[in-house]
Structure formats: structure tokens, C-alpha cells
Design an enzyme around this catalytic site. Structure first.
Site, PDB file in Angstrom:
ATOM      1  N   HIS A  19       0.810  -1.208   0.000  1.00 33.54           N
ATOM      2  CA  HIS A  19       0.000   0.000   0.000  1.00 33.54           C
ATOM      3  C   HIS A  19       0.851   1.269   0.000  1.00 33.54           C
ATOM      4  O   HIS A  19       0.446   2.290  -0.572  1.00 33.54           O
ATOM      5  CB  HIS A  19      -0.971  -0.028   1.178  1.00 33.54           C
ATOM      6  CG  HIS A  19      -1.997  -1.107   1.048  1.00 33.54           C
ATOM      7  ND1 HIS A  19      -2.519  -1.805   2.119  1.00 33.54           N
ATOM      8  CD2 HIS A  19      -2.592  -1.648  -0.058  1.00 33.54           C
ATOM      9  CE1 HIS A  19      -3.388  -2.704   1.687  1.00 33.54           C
ATOM     10  NE2 HIS A  19      -3.447  -2.628   0.376  1.00 33.54           N
ATOM     11  N   HIS A  42      -8.538  -7.847  -8.022  1.00 32.36           N
ATOM     12  CA  HIS A  42      -8.898  -8.742  -6.915  1.00 32.36           C
ATOM     13  C   HIS A  42      -9.020  -7.886  -5.656  1.00 32.36           C
ATOM     14  O   HIS A  42      -8.101  -7.815  -4.836  1.00 32.36           O
ATOM     15  CB  HIS A  42      -7.852  -9.843  -6.734  1.00 32.36           C
ATOM     16  CG  HIS A  42      -7.742 -10.754  -7.929  1.00 32.36           C
ATOM     17  ND1 HIS A  42      -7.094 -10.382  -9.093  1.00 32.36           N
ATOM     18  CD2 HIS A  42      -8.206 -12.009  -8.136  1.00 32.36           C
ATOM     19  CE1 HIS A  42      -7.170 -11.379  -9.971  1.00 32.36           C
ATOM     20  NE2 HIS A  42      -7.831 -12.366  -9.420  1.00 32.36           N
ATOM     21  N   SER A 109      -6.693  -2.080  -0.645  1.00 29.91           N
ATOM     22  CA  SER A 109      -6.322  -1.319  -1.834  1.00 29.91           C
ATOM     23  C   SER A 109      -7.491  -0.550  -2.464  1.00 29.91           C
ATOM     24  O   SER A 109      -7.269   0.566  -2.967  1.00 29.91           O
ATOM     25  CB  SER A 109      -5.659  -2.231  -2.863  1.00 29.91           C
ATOM     26  OG  SER A 109      -6.434  -3.380  -3.136  1.00 29.91           O
ATOM     27  N   GLU A 129     -14.213  -8.474  -7.668  1.00 28.75           N
ATOM     28  CA  GLU A 129     -14.044  -9.445  -6.584  1.00 28.75           C
ATOM     29  C   GLU A 129     -14.982 -10.612  -6.831  1.00 28.75           C
ATOM     30  O   GLU A 129     -16.205 -10.429  -6.939  1.00 28.75           O
ATOM     31  CB  GLU A 129     -14.313  -8.809  -5.224  1.00 28.75           C
ATOM     32  CG  GLU A 129     -14.198  -9.788  -4.064  1.00 28.75           C
ATOM     33  CD  GLU A 129     -12.872 -10.548  -4.047  1.00 28.75           C
ATOM     34  OE1 GLU A 129     -12.921 -11.804  -3.954  1.00 28.75           O
ATOM     35  OE2 GLU A 129     -11.800  -9.900  -4.142  1.00 28.75           O
ATOM     36  N   ASP A 157     -14.457 -12.430 -12.257  1.00 30.01           N
ATOM     37  CA  ASP A 157     -13.046 -12.760 -12.299  1.00 30.01           C
ATOM     38  C   ASP A 157     -12.291 -11.571 -12.883  1.00 30.01           C
ATOM     39  O   ASP A 157     -12.459 -11.218 -14.047  1.00 30.01           O
ATOM     40  CB  ASP A 157     -12.835 -13.999 -13.172  1.00 30.01           C
ATOM     41  CG  ASP A 157     -11.379 -14.402 -13.292  1.00 30.01           C
ATOM     42  OD1 ASP A 157     -10.512 -13.758 -12.659  1.00 30.01           O
ATOM     43  OD2 ASP A 157     -11.099 -15.367 -14.034  1.00 30.01           O
ATOM     44  N   GLY A 158     -11.454 -10.941 -12.080  1.00 30.81           N
ATOM     45  CA  GLY A 158     -10.740  -9.754 -12.533  1.00 30.81           C
ATOM     46  C   GLY A 158      -9.765 -10.008 -13.654  1.00 30.81           C
ATOM     47  O   GLY A 158      -9.471  -9.105 -14.451  1.00 30.81           O
ATOM     48  N   ASP A 183      -3.507  -8.396  -7.893  1.00 29.07           N
ATOM     49  CA  ASP A 183      -3.075  -9.027  -6.643  1.00 29.07           C
ATOM     50  C   ASP A 183      -4.044 -10.142  -6.270  1.00 29.07           C
ATOM     51  O   ASP A 183      -4.878  -9.980  -5.375  1.00 29.07           O
ATOM     52  CB  ASP A 183      -3.000  -7.974  -5.528  1.00 29.07           C
ATOM     53  CG  ASP A 183      -2.633  -8.589  -4.187  1.00 29.07           C
ATOM     54  OD1 ASP A 183      -2.003  -9.659  -4.172  1.00 29.07           O
ATOM     55  OD2 ASP A 183      -2.977  -7.993  -3.147  1.00 29.07           O
TER      56      ASP A 183
END
Length: 219
Positions: A19, A42, A109, A129, A157-158, A183
Site C-alpha cells: 500500500h 482482486h 487497496s 471481486e 473474475d478480474g 493481486d
């Protein structure tokens, strides 16, 4: 795949590094006034209670954000003014979610990016997400911001969801700028190959974009 919950790891040493890097990157990109499209493939739940059941189970924040703040206090250095602008920004962000001074809430994030978004530049945030519980929690957390179309949440699904967003739509000034954070949980082995394939596809679609990939070095 649905056994992974970021709440177990919120605020740990990896989150501090991730971060702080994310904030420093955004600060650099925002030196230009042109708007940014921000994408988190994600996103998790967005906000985490450090005194909650999930976080208490692992206690990883004790070796992360808690340890950082304790080190600054031990050195008679106020947490609000640390040793570098990047860490100052990081601690200012944490403090904004804990106005009482007690460290109870940790922003993931999505809320790191949301906190730095600029209304005047019309920055946009797209969050993906797939985990059913975390996606629902993320949507509820974002809804409290009353951000309208500025922030969008998708239970998807990212790895796949990010592709149609690149290249991003032009900003008000006509420029196309985007930051993509990738991520995943890496709980299933195929995530490693998916990250590689995804980043290659993203760069083909938008070679001038900024891409941050979190890749765990387990040992």
C-alpha cells in the site's frame, strides 16, 4: 479458491509495503491533471477490522502496521510524521480511517485508491471481486461512499474483467491513462500462470498503462 480471505492478512508487513508503493505510484501519476482509470482485479472486501475474528486469528497486523507505528513511537517520532513522504502518506491514510486514534480499521487497496481519487479530474475506479461474501461486503462498503458512477463494483473474475477496460476511455482532456493493480490470492497454483498471461494481454491492449503486480516470495 473460496477459502482465501484477505481479512486474515490485513495490515501485515506485505500490506504495508504494497500500500505504501501503491500510494507513492498514485501520487506520481497524479502530478498530471488528466483523469485516471483505476482498476483493482482482486479487490477483496475493501475495509477490515483489525479487532475482528478473521484478523485476530492470524494476528499478522502485529508484525505490520502495528509494528511500524510502535517503532516510530519508540523513536519519539509522531506517527503522523515519519521518515519519508511515502510513509507519511501511508500513515495519514491509516489515521483517516481511525479518527479516535485507536488502530481498529485497516483500508485495503480499493479504499487506498478511493482516498486519493480526484473529483476535479474525474478519476474512475473499477473493482472486481469473485468471492461471494467479500464481493457483497465490498459493495456495501463502497455504497456508503455515495460515489455514484465514479466507482463500480463487479462480482467477476478480474483476470477477465480487466481486458475490456483497456485501453480506458479518454479523460475530459482526451488522454487515456490507467493504473491496474493485480493481486490475486495465489491460493490456487494456476494464479501464477494467470497473472503472467493477464499482464501480457493487458500490455498488448494498453502498452502505455501503469501496471502493479503483487507477486509473493513465500520463503
Amino acid at each position: 479458491m473460496f477459502s482465501y480471505r484477505h481479512a486474515f492478512h490485513a495490515g501485515n508487513h506485505a500490506d504495508v509495503l504494497k500500500h505504501t508503493t501503491l500510494i507513492a505510484t498514485l501520487r506520481h501519476l497524479m502530478q498530471k491533471e488528466a483523469g485516471l482509470t483505476l482498476i483493482d482485479t482482486h479487490a477483496g472486501a475493501g475495509l477490515y477490522r483489525l479487532d475482528g475474528d478473521y484478523t485476530e486469528t492470524g494476528g499478522e497486523a502485529k508484525d505490520g502496521v502495528v509494528k511500524l507505528m510502535a517503532a516510530l513511537r519508540a523513536a519519539d517520532q509522531p506517527p503522523a510524521k515519519a521518515v519519508s513522504p511515502a510513509i507519511d502518506d501511508y500513515l495519514d491514510l491509516i489515521a483517516s480511517f481511525n479518527p479516535s486514534g485507536a488502530l481498529r480499521v485497516y483500508p485495503g487497496s480499493p479504499f487506498v485508491m478511493q482516498h486519493l481519487m480526484r473529483a476535479e479530474s474525474r478519476d474512475r475506479l473499477k473493482l472486481f471481486e469473485l468471492h461471494p461474501t467479500d464481493s457483497k461486503t465490498l459493495s456495501a462498503n463502497i455504497a456508503q461512499l455515495d460515489a455514484g458512477r465514479q466507482i463500480a463494483v463487479a462480482r467477476q473474475d478480474g483476470f477477465e474483467g480487466v481486458k475490456p477496460l483497456l485501453p480506458p476511455p479518454p479523460s475530459a482532456t482526451g488522454s487515456k491513462r490507467a493504473l491496474v493493480l493485480i493481486d490475486p490470492s495465489y491460493e490456487i497454483k494456476s494464479d501464477y500462470a494467470k497473472v503472467s498471461a493477464c499482464i501480457q494481454e493487458c500490455i498488448k491492449r494498453f502498452p502505455t498503462g501503469t501496471f502493479l503486480v503483487w507477486y509473493p516470495v513465500i520463503p
